[in-house]
Every structure is written in structure tokens, then in C-alpha cells.
Scaffold this motif. Structure first.
Motif, PDB file in Angstrom:
ATOM      1  N   GLU A  86       0.828  -1.211   0.000  1.00 54.01           N
ATOM      2  CA  GLU A  86       0.000   0.000   0.000  1.00 54.01           C
ATOM      3  C   GLU A  86       0.860   1.257   0.000  1.00 54.01           C
ATOM      4  N   GLN A  87       1.935   1.247   0.790  1.00 53.33           N
ATOM      5  CA  GLN A  87       2.833   2.408   0.790  1.00 53.33           C
ATOM      6  C   GLN A  87       3.551   2.535  -0.548  1.00 53.33           C
ATOM      7  N   GLU A 125       1.486   4.322  -3.122  1.00 51.11           N
ATOM      8  CA  GLU A 125       1.543   5.781  -2.979  1.00 51.11           C
ATOM      9  C   GLU A 125       2.884   6.329  -3.459  1.00 51.11           C
ATOM     10  N   ARG A 159      -4.598  -5.778  -7.010  1.00 45.83           N
ATOM     11  CA  ARG A 159      -4.588  -4.533  -6.231  1.00 45.83           C
ATOM     12  C   ARG A 159      -4.017  -3.382  -7.055  1.00 45.83           C
ATOM     13  N   GLU A 207      -5.928   0.055  -8.695  1.00 46.05           N
ATOM     14  CA  GLU A 207      -5.420   1.402  -8.413  1.00 46.05           C
ATOM     15  C   GLU A 207      -5.049   2.166  -9.680  1.00 46.05           C
TER      16      GLU A 207
END
Length: 304
Positions: free
Chosen positions: A82-83, A86, A110, A114
Motif C-alpha cells: 500500500e505504501q 503511494e 490490487r 489502483e
């Protein structure tokens, strides 16, 4: 055909160092490592040492805009995805391709959610690299990256563009006809080998001689195969037998990632490994007693 000129890598651990030296030697300053904060400072000051050579790769921070990569390779741990999403956001341009080297079976989904399907290819690694204190020594031709579209009966321009990169950089690869099966096969092997070694504190060499270790390994793999079957993915005894022949070729003293993490006092990927098997087993009504043992036993070792 699309040509890739600028490459960014996030995650300079055991998987990342398999690529970084050869990509840097081939692409020079057009190869960058994404990092910031303490990690950026450490990589700039100390670098990483691969097969006796110290490298200080070019660094690009996540906040840089207008310098998108043609190819992004993600080599972080599963709990850092997840990091990483970003941190790569400013690197993703209109034509950027993304390869995820993560263990597990869902990182592509995932990333597609995104960034969109047009940016993501499927991939997985079959290699064994031990990295400790920023140093790694390994045979760069033992192991390879497997990549492609979900199905690869004919190579798309996206696949050919990445193939060209690996050809130029002399990085071993394979383009699988059925990438989902390949990803699940790798996951099944990881569950059997990674979890068994971590729980028992043994290197890969144990599988050459110890029938008890192999009993645990093989029956853990069967739990994953049963789950895969429920999802329409054809894994079974044929694939397990093929891996029985492969596992004994892994360098005897090598240790899989979860055991390395435990010995270093680091957080493990147990949720993505045994934890996810148990979760999927409950959803699909597949018994997973060995993976439940892995999950709770390795949690104890983390707490210890």
C-alpha cells in the motif's frame, strides 16, 4: 513496438538486487531506485553490496513529478504494498508498465484496481537470494523472473517491450502461457518451503535429507492446491512432484525470506502467506490445518 528507456525500482532487498546491478549497468542514470527519508540516506551513503561490488544507485524520491518511468518494478514486502502504491504514483505516466515481484497471489489485482489494467503485467520470481546487512552474494543466473499478460499464446507489444529490457540487461526470464497458474504454483511452493523452514528454523538443504520436513512441506502445498482447484486453477500432484525435483537444487545453506526475517528480528509476511491460505480456506470450505499451525507458530516466533 514500445521501447522502454527509463526504469524505476522500489524495494532494494533480496528481489530488488537481482535486477538492480544489471539494469544500472545497462541503463545508467535512466535506472533509478525510489526511496526517501532514512532509506534514501542509507542507500546514498552506504549503498548495497552485491557479489562483492558496492553500488550506489541513482535515487529518485516519491514526490518528484514530471519524470515518469516507462517501467516500474516493485520489489517490496507484501505488507508494504500500500505504501509502495503511494510512492510510485508520481512515476506512473500514460504509458508506464508495472511489474510486481511480490510473493502472494493478489498484488496484480490490487495494482490494476489502483492504476488500471493497461499499466499492469503479471509476474513472479523463482530465485533464492540471501541478503543481510545490505550485502548479497548469489549466482545471478540461478533463478529468473516470469512475466507476461494473464495469458501469453502470442506476445503483445507490452510483453515484447519488457522482454527487450531483460535481453539487454542479461536478466534471465520466462514468459509463461498461463501466468495465473504460474503465480499460484510459486505461491504453493512458497507456502511449503518458506513456512516450513521458518517454523522449524532450517535451511533449504533440509529438504534433501529429512523426510519429516518434506512431509510438512508437501502437505502444506496440497492445502494450497485444493484452494487453487476451487478457483479453477489446475494445481496438483504433478506440480508438487515437479517441485520435489527442483527444491533439492536450491543451495543447501540458503534460507527463505520468512526465516531470514525472523532471524533478523523483522516483521514477516505471515499474513500474506499462511494467513491468507487460512482465510481463503474458510471462504471456500477447504481444511487448512497445517497452514493454521504455520500461522500461529510463526506468530509465536515473531513475539519471541
Amino acid at each position: 513496438m514500445k521501447h522502454i528507456e527509463k526504469i524505476s525500482l522500489i524495494g532494494l532487498g533480496a528481489m530488488g538486487v537481482f535486477f538492480a546491478p544489471r539494469l544500472y549497468e545497462t541503463y545508467g542514470e535512466n535506472f533509478r531506485v525510489i526511496a526517501n527519508g532514512e532509506r534514501k540516506e542509507r542507500l546514498e551513503n552506504k549503498g548495497v553490496t552485491v557479489n562483492g561490488i558496492n553500488y550506489k544507485f541513482p535515487i529518485i524520491t516519491p514526490d518528484v513529478m514530471g519524470d515518469e518511468a516507462d517501467l516500474i518494478i516493485i520489489g517490496v514486502k507484501g505488507y508494504s504494498l500500500e505504501q509502495a502504491i503511494e510512492d510510485i504514483r508520481n512515476q506512473v505516466g500514460k504509458n508506464t508498465l508495472i511489474l510486481s515481484l511480490l510473493n502472494g497471489v493478489d498484488s496484480e489485482e490490487r495494482l490494476i484496481k489502483e492504476f488500471g489494467n493497461e499499466h499492469v503485467l503479471y509476474s513472479f520470481m523463482r530465485m533464492s537470494v540471501v541478503m543481510k546487512d545490505g550485502k548479497a552474494d548469489f549466482d545471478p543466473y540461478w533463478g529468473k523472473i516470469h512475466f507476461g499478460e494473464k495469458e501469453n499464446h502470442e506476445y503483445t507489444d507490452r510483453v515484447l517491450a519488457v522482454k527487450e529490457v531483460f535481453d539487454k540487461a542479461d536478466i534471465p526470464y520466462s514468459i509463461e502461457k498461463d501466468m495465473l497458474k504460474g503465480i499460484w504454483f510459486k505461491y504453493m511452493c512458497n507456502i511449503g518451503e518458506n513456512m516450513t523452514c521458518a517454523l522449524l528454523g532450517i535451511p533449504f538443504g533440509a529438504f534433501r535429507t529429512d523426510d519429516n520436513a518434506n512431509w510438512i512441506r508437501i502437505n502444506a502445498m496440497r492445502e494450497v492446491a485444493a484452494i487453487a482447484g476451487k478457483k479453477g486453477i489446475d494445481l496438483g500432484e504433478k506440480e508438487i512432484e515437479a517441485q520435489n525435483k527442483t527444491v533439492v537444487t536450491i543451495p543447501e545453506k540458503n534460507k527463505p525470506s520468512t526465516l531470514q526475517d525472523l532471524e533478523a528480528g523483522k516483521k514477516t509476511e505471515i499474513d500474506m502467506f499462511a494467513g491468507n491460505v487460512v482465510k481463503m480456506g474458510k471462504e471456500l470450505n477447504v481444511p487448512t490445518p497445517i497452514n493454521e499451525m504455520f500461522y500461529h507458530g510463526i506468530r509465536v516466533l515473531e513475539n519471541k
